[in-house]
Design a protein around this motif. Structure first.
Motif, PDB file in Angstrom:
ATOM      1  N   LEU A  71     -22.270  21.059  -9.977  1.00  0.00           N
ATOM      2  CA  LEU A  71     -21.912  21.322 -11.370  1.00  0.00           C
ATOM      3  C   LEU A  71     -22.099  20.025 -12.156  1.00  0.00           C
ATOM      4  N   VAL A  72     -22.955  20.074 -13.158  1.00  0.00           N
ATOM      5  CA  VAL A  72     -23.250  18.898 -13.976  1.00  0.00           C
ATOM      6  C   VAL A  72     -22.589  19.078 -15.342  1.00  0.00           C
ATOM      7  N   ILE A  73     -21.741  18.113 -15.709  1.00  0.00           N
ATOM      8  CA  ILE A  73     -21.078  18.122 -17.017  1.00  0.00           C
ATOM      9  C   ILE A  73     -21.498  16.849 -17.749  1.00  0.00           C
ATOM     10  N   PRO A  74     -22.553  16.920 -18.559  1.00  0.00           N
ATOM     11  CA  PRO A  74     -23.056  15.705 -19.233  1.00  0.00           C
ATOM     12  C   PRO A  74     -22.081  15.232 -20.308  1.00  0.00           C
ATOM     13  N   GLN A 102     -26.775  10.260 -24.224  1.00  0.00           N
ATOM     14  CA  GLN A 102     -26.091  10.580 -22.977  1.00  0.00           C
ATOM     15  C   GLN A 102     -25.646   9.305 -22.265  1.00  0.00           C
ATOM     16  N   SER A 103     -24.450   9.357 -21.709  1.00  0.00           N
ATOM     17  CA  SER A 103     -23.918   8.215 -20.964  1.00  0.00           C
ATOM     18  C   SER A 103     -24.795   7.922 -19.750  1.00  0.00           C
ATOM     19  N   ASP A 104     -24.837   6.653 -19.349  1.00  0.00           N
ATOM     20  CA  ASP A 104     -25.572   6.285 -18.136  1.00  0.00           C
ATOM     21  C   ASP A 104     -24.630   6.144 -16.942  1.00  0.00           C
ATOM     22  N   LYS A 105     -23.341   6.510 -17.122  1.00  0.00           N
ATOM     23  CA  LYS A 105     -22.348   6.431 -16.061  1.00  0.00           C
ATOM     24  C   LYS A 105     -22.088   7.824 -15.489  1.00  0.00           C
ATOM     25  N   TYR A 106     -21.863   7.877 -14.154  1.00  0.00           N
ATOM     26  CA  TYR A 106     -21.667   9.161 -13.468  1.00  0.00           C
ATOM     27  C   TYR A 106     -20.457   9.099 -12.545  1.00  0.00           C
ATOM     28  N   LEU A 107     -19.639  10.130 -12.607  1.00  0.00           N
ATOM     29  CA  LEU A 107     -18.560  10.312 -11.652  1.00  0.00           C
ATOM     30  C   LEU A 107     -18.928  11.484 -10.756  1.00  0.00           C
ATOM     31  N   VAL A 108     -18.992  11.246  -9.460  1.00  0.00           N
ATOM     32  CA  VAL A 108     -19.348  12.293  -8.484  1.00  0.00           C
ATOM     33  C   VAL A 108     -18.066  12.754  -7.802  1.00  0.00           C
ATOM     34  N   TYR A 109     -17.757  14.043  -7.944  1.00  0.00           N
ATOM     35  CA  TYR A 109     -16.459  14.581  -7.522  1.00  0.00           C
ATOM     36  C   TYR A 109     -16.580  15.482  -6.306  1.00  0.00           C
ATOM     37  N   PHE A 110     -15.693  15.236  -5.325  1.00  0.00           N
ATOM     38  CA  PHE A 110     -15.563  16.095  -4.150  1.00  0.00           C
ATOM     39  C   PHE A 110     -14.181  16.745  -4.201  1.00  0.00           C
ATOM     40  N   MET A 112     -10.689  15.130 -17.674  1.00  0.00           N
ATOM     41  CA  MET A 112     -10.909  13.764 -17.211  1.00  0.00           C
ATOM     42  C   MET A 112     -12.056  13.103 -17.976  1.00  0.00           C
ATOM     43  N   GLN A 113     -13.076  13.895 -18.268  1.00  0.00           N
ATOM     44  CA  GLN A 113     -14.243  13.358 -18.970  1.00  0.00           C
ATOM     45  C   GLN A 113     -13.886  12.847 -20.361  1.00  0.00           C
ATOM     46  N   MET A 114     -12.925  13.492 -21.009  1.00  0.00           N
ATOM     47  CA  MET A 114     -12.519  13.076 -22.348  1.00  0.00           C
ATOM     48  C   MET A 114     -11.935  11.665 -22.355  1.00  0.00           C
ATOM     49  N   ILE A 115     -11.356  11.252 -21.223  1.00  0.00           N
ATOM     50  CA  ILE A 115     -10.799   9.907 -21.100  1.00  0.00           C
ATOM     51  C   ILE A 115     -11.843   8.910 -20.595  1.00  0.00           C
ATOM     52  N   LEU A 116     -12.577   9.309 -19.564  1.00  0.00           N
ATOM     53  CA  LEU A 116     -13.513   8.389 -18.914  1.00  0.00           C
ATOM     54  C   LEU A 116     -14.834   8.251 -19.660  1.00  0.00           C
ATOM     55  N   MET A 131     -17.852   9.753 -19.367  1.00  0.00           N
ATOM     56  CA  MET A 131     -19.026   9.625 -18.512  1.00  0.00           C
ATOM     57  C   MET A 131     -19.451  10.996 -18.018  1.00  0.00           C
ATOM     58  N   ASN A 132     -20.673  11.097 -17.526  1.00  0.00           N
ATOM     59  CA  ASN A 132     -21.146  12.338 -16.928  1.00  0.00           C
ATOM     60  C   ASN A 132     -20.354  12.605 -15.647  1.00  0.00           C
TER      61      ASN A 132
END
Length: 263
Positions: free
Chosen positions: A51-54, A61-69, A86-90, A92-93
């Motif tokens: 699931l990709v949430i840009p 577009q942000s160049d930062k990515y959080l990969v979630y398990f 979480m994205q609203m605070i961080l 990042m994608n």
């Protein structure tokens, strides 16, 4: 013993009914598919959904990515609201990786070895697909997801590893909840404390002091192991937090943001 092992696996990976379909995410968030490299997949039939949430700011577009398990008893669809907040605070994608047997990924049975292989495949795919570097990637694992998150971080060098409600090992967890004598006969599936030996990225551990499913001493032991090796680690232990009851913004997102600002 075979029936006991089956019971253990069902409780470790209690996949819920799929919360999403191929058509669920049609807006800014979307599903991509990655070819699984686990065992033989010559006909390209086994596809890992992510699931990709840009995240865009001023149309860039942000160049930062959080990969979630994700944790057990949820899939990437059920994770969406948690990740979106979480994205609203961080800012990042965010990319969430599905496990075999969960959601729409039904072509494989749920096993730790397949999860490990798929998680590493997904991580490397993200690097190439989005043309980014490891220093732009944060790995986040929650509960059972701390296993694949720690495994990937032990093989790669992301900017940071964040673990929420982590365990030291599956065998230890089984011994705590069922019986040490049973855990003796069960092969290890995820050994997070051993992974810490080869994790070189800064680590943030967040755990609830009221967590009875995975007691907080698990994270404290991981923290102790990392500190003994002079690695960068921060442990945050919330007095009120349980395994599933916490303030997403104040207990998780803001703490991650503050940690990232220090590394």
């Amino acid at each position: 013993m075979g029936s006991i092992l089956n019971i253990v696996d069902r409780n470790l990976f209690p996949a819920p009914e799929p919360s999403y379909s191929y058509q669920t995410f049609t807006g800014d968030a979307y599903i991509e598919y990655i070819r699984s490299q686990y065992e033989q997949n010559k006909d390209n039939s086994h596809q890992i959904p992510i699931l990709v949430i840009p995240f865009y700011e001023n149309s860039v577009q942000s160049d930062k990515y959080l990969v979630y398990f994700h944790g057990n008893a949820e899939d990437i669809g059920l994770s969406y609201q948690f990740l979106f907040s979480m994205q609203m605070i961080l800012k990042m994608n965010i990319i969430a990786v599905e496990y075999p047997g969960y959601g729409i990924y039904k072509s494989r049975k749920t096993t730790a070895e397949c999860i490990k292989s798929d998680s590493l495949t997904a991580y490397n795919f993200i690097l190439k697909r989005f043309k980014t570097t490891e220093q732009n990637i944060i790995i986040l694992g929650r509960s059972i997801g701390s296993g694949p998150a720690s495994y990937v971080a032990s093989k790669q060098t992301p900017k940071a590893l964040v673990l929420i409600s982590a365990y030291i090992s599956i065998k230890h967890l089984i011994g705590h909840h069922i019986c040490n004598c049973i855990s003796f006969f069960i092969s290890e599936r995820f050994n997070n404390i051993e992974c810490m030996n080869t994790v070189s990225s800064p680590v943030l551990l967040i755990h609830g002091m009221q967590d009875t499913l995975i007691p907080p001493n698990n994270s404290k032991m991981l923290e102790k192991r990392l500190k003994s090796q002079n690695k960068i680690v921060t442990g945050i232990y919330h007095k009120h937090m349980t395994h599933n009851d916490f303030d997403e913004r104040n207990d998780i997102s803001i703490k991650i943001k503050q940690f990232l600002e220090t590394i």
